[in-house]
Design a protein around this motif. Structure first.
Motif: not given
Length: 598
Positions: A457-467
């Motif tokens: 889920f942290l990797s998922f959030l990382e994509y939302l913030y950094t694309d």
């Protein structure tokens, strides 16, 4: 004729070393082509290389017709320029490249374009990285050299210096590759030398190359469009209001998390010490000329906690900002749009301001104030490295997993992951429905997440913030893919598919045979979670490595339709294996029939 001392700094001379012998290989050709210095050397032990070296571009203008004859005889063409001599590069690009381009397309000669020298870097010591792209007026940038190589159809190299490491390892390996290809081509053109009658000689069956794996297509990034949508329609999650300094009229709304992530001045203005006891404004952004004029300040007692909402959602904090600068007040919407889209589209900003203000002097003043607003000093070079520092998705990297202006906390397997509703709503449609609809998550600050690990889920959030997404393994990439499918983020799902394919393709055959990763089970998960591109790619991958996967127990888990498709695409094919078996049997019979003494 040029002397040996004039060739000591040459690129090809540095590669050939002491084995080069200066002197004309053909006296007649040397007399007719005074622009070239001829010398020979040996490579690969017994291959003679004839080099015609022109040390100066100006010499080529003396007799272009004879120069063209020399070029027609060449097997490999090497073009060299210095990155510190931009005038010479422009002469090559504008004067000689148009002449060479049609000739090279007609001849089909391999071309190597070499940029020699190190560019200067105003932010530190001179950079010696071959991939440096510093853009100084006196240096040739990386992008222009790469564009010239594309126009000529050449292989592009950058050598910071002509030492044995760069010349031997980088330039030498590329030159040797083209030499080997040239030798193979010449060998095919020669008549085959046959000893005796070999018409009836046994020849092994021809093995075709495996089928090319299907590509994984990834959509273009929509990060800027998502942030633009947040500014235009995300008023529900806005917590900053702008008012005109002269009239008190409301100008617009914004989100403190985005403003603080992009601008250090907004960060200081919104996160500074509260001054409710003394009703005075705290001005942060001032003009660089030292004048008293202030751009922004907070309203007297401007921070309102527990702001009521009519929709019943979670209450929040509202900060009111006063825009005192008249130009910024007129173009606040264009300025906020520029900030939300990543604070790097200066050309689009200037076009919008020109259309709005109709005054070039006012536009220049406002752009200078916007530069101070986002922390860019006046006169800062707009180099590619400077643009990359504020490029799109990187503007929110400071907000990722940060409690700064966080208004929601995800509880995942005991881990606390802070986030920002505004960013989540703009980047993910499922979360937009979750936080905007009549769900419990819209009214709760703590949101539990089940069925997903904290790292995933942290990797998922990382994509939302950094694309961007960089899973550490195949299994981690598949886990993020499942999470992306759960929240319907298609682009992240396709990026994970690319990661899985890259990891599997990088494994050698021996590692594929011994790895504990079940490719067939990856195929099952890809089909279960609607990863159609990965599903088709894995079927082709199993078929291309049929001899490895067909001996594994999980190969039997394939359905009849999948096994039929794998058998149809398998490599090597059944026909080739049968021909190989017949060839080996004939070889054995032929060996038994020959005289052992002979």
């Amino acid at each position: 004729m040029l002397g040996q001392g004039q060739l000591q700094g040459g690129l090809l001379w540095s590669y050939l070393g002491q084995g080069a012998m200066v002197g004309p290989c053909d006296l007649e050709s040397s007399m007719h082509n005074p622009a070239f210095m001829e010398y020979t050397s040996r490579v690969f032990g017994d291959v003679t290389v004839v080099v015609r070296d022109c040390p100066s571009w100006d010499l080529l203008d003396s007799d272009w017709a004879s120069v063209r004859k020399v070029l027609e005889q060449a097997d490999i063409l090497v073009i060299k320029y210095s990155v510190t001599d931009k005038l010479a590069f422009q002469q090559v690009r504008n004067g000689y490249a148009p002449r060479l381009r049609p000739l090279l397309r007609h001849w089909g000669v391999p071309v190597i374009l070499v940029a020699v020298g190190a560019r200067l870097n105003d932010e530190g010591p001179p950079c010696t990285c071959p991939l440096c792209a510093s853009d100084w007026s006196s240096c040739v940038p990386h992008s222009e050299g790469l564009q010239l190589s594309r126009d000529l159809g050449a292989t592009y190299l950058e050598l910071p210096s002509l030492n044995h490491v760069f010349v031997g390892r980088y330039f030498g390996s590329v030159l040797e590759y083209f030499m080997i290809q040239c030798l193979k081509h010449k060998a095919k053109e020669r008549p085959e030398k046959r000893r005796g009658n070999k018409v009836n000689e046994l020849r092994p069956p021809h093995l075709e190359q495996p089928a090319r794996l299907p590509p994984i297509r990834v959509e273009e990034s929509s990060f800027s469009q998502d942030m633009q949508w947040l500014l235009e329609r995300g008023v529900q999650f806005a917590d900053v209001a702008f008012y005109a300094g002269d009239s008190g009229k409301e100008l617009g709304w914004a989100h403190a998390a985005v403003l603080c992530a992009v601008s250090p001045y907004f960060r200081q203005l919104l996160l500074g010490p509260k001054t409710r006891e003394r009703p005075q404004s705290r001005c942060v952004c001032r003009e660089r000329d030292g004048g008293p004029h202030s751009l922004l300040s907070t309203w007297d007692g401007s921070i309102i906690d527990d702001m009521p909402r009519s929709d019943g959602h979670l209450t929040g904090r509202l900060t009111r900002l006063v825009v005192k600068d008249p130009l910024l007040c007129m173009c606040l919407w264009e300025t906020l749009m520029f900030i939300y889209r990543g604070a790097w589209e200066w050309d689009h900003l200037q076009e919008a301001l020109d259309e709005k203000l109709k005054n070039s002097l006012a536009v220049a003043q406002l752009i200078d104030r916007i530069r101070s607003l986002i922390g860019r000093e006046r006169g800062t070079r707009d180099t590619p490295s400077a643009r990359a520092a504020q490029l799109g998705p990187q503007t929110l990297v400071n907000l990722f997993n940060s409690p700064l202006y966080s208004d929601v906390i995800f509880m995942v397997q005991g881990s606390v992951l802070p986030a920002h509703r505004a960013v989540l709503v703009a980047r993910c449609d499922v979360m937009a429905a979750m936080f905007s609809g009549k769900y419990a998550e819209a009214r709760s600050r703590v949101v539990p997440i089940h069925g997903v690990s904290s790292d995933t889920f942290l990797s998922f959030l990382e994509y939302l913030y950094t694309d961007s997404c960089c899973p550490a393994s195949v299994l981690q990439a598949m886990a993020v893919l499942v999470c992306a499918e759960m929240y319907q983020v298609k682009r992240l799902q396709h990026l994970c598919e690319v990661c899985v394919c890259a990891y599997l393709q990088s494994m050698p055959s021996r590692e594929l045979a011994s790895t504990g990763i079940s490719v067939v089970r990856l195929l099952r998960r890809a089909k279960c979670h609607n990863a159609e591109q990965l599903y088709i790619w894995l079927l082709h991958f199993i078929a291309n490595n049929y001899l490895i996967f067909s001996h594994k127990p999980d190969f039997l888990e394939l359905s009849d339709e999948e096994r039929e498709q794998v058998e149809r695409l398998r490599w090597p094919s059944r026909g080739y294996l049968q021909e190989l078996s017949e060839y080996q049997q004939r070889r054995r019979k032929l060996r038994k029939s020959r005289c052992l003494v002979m």
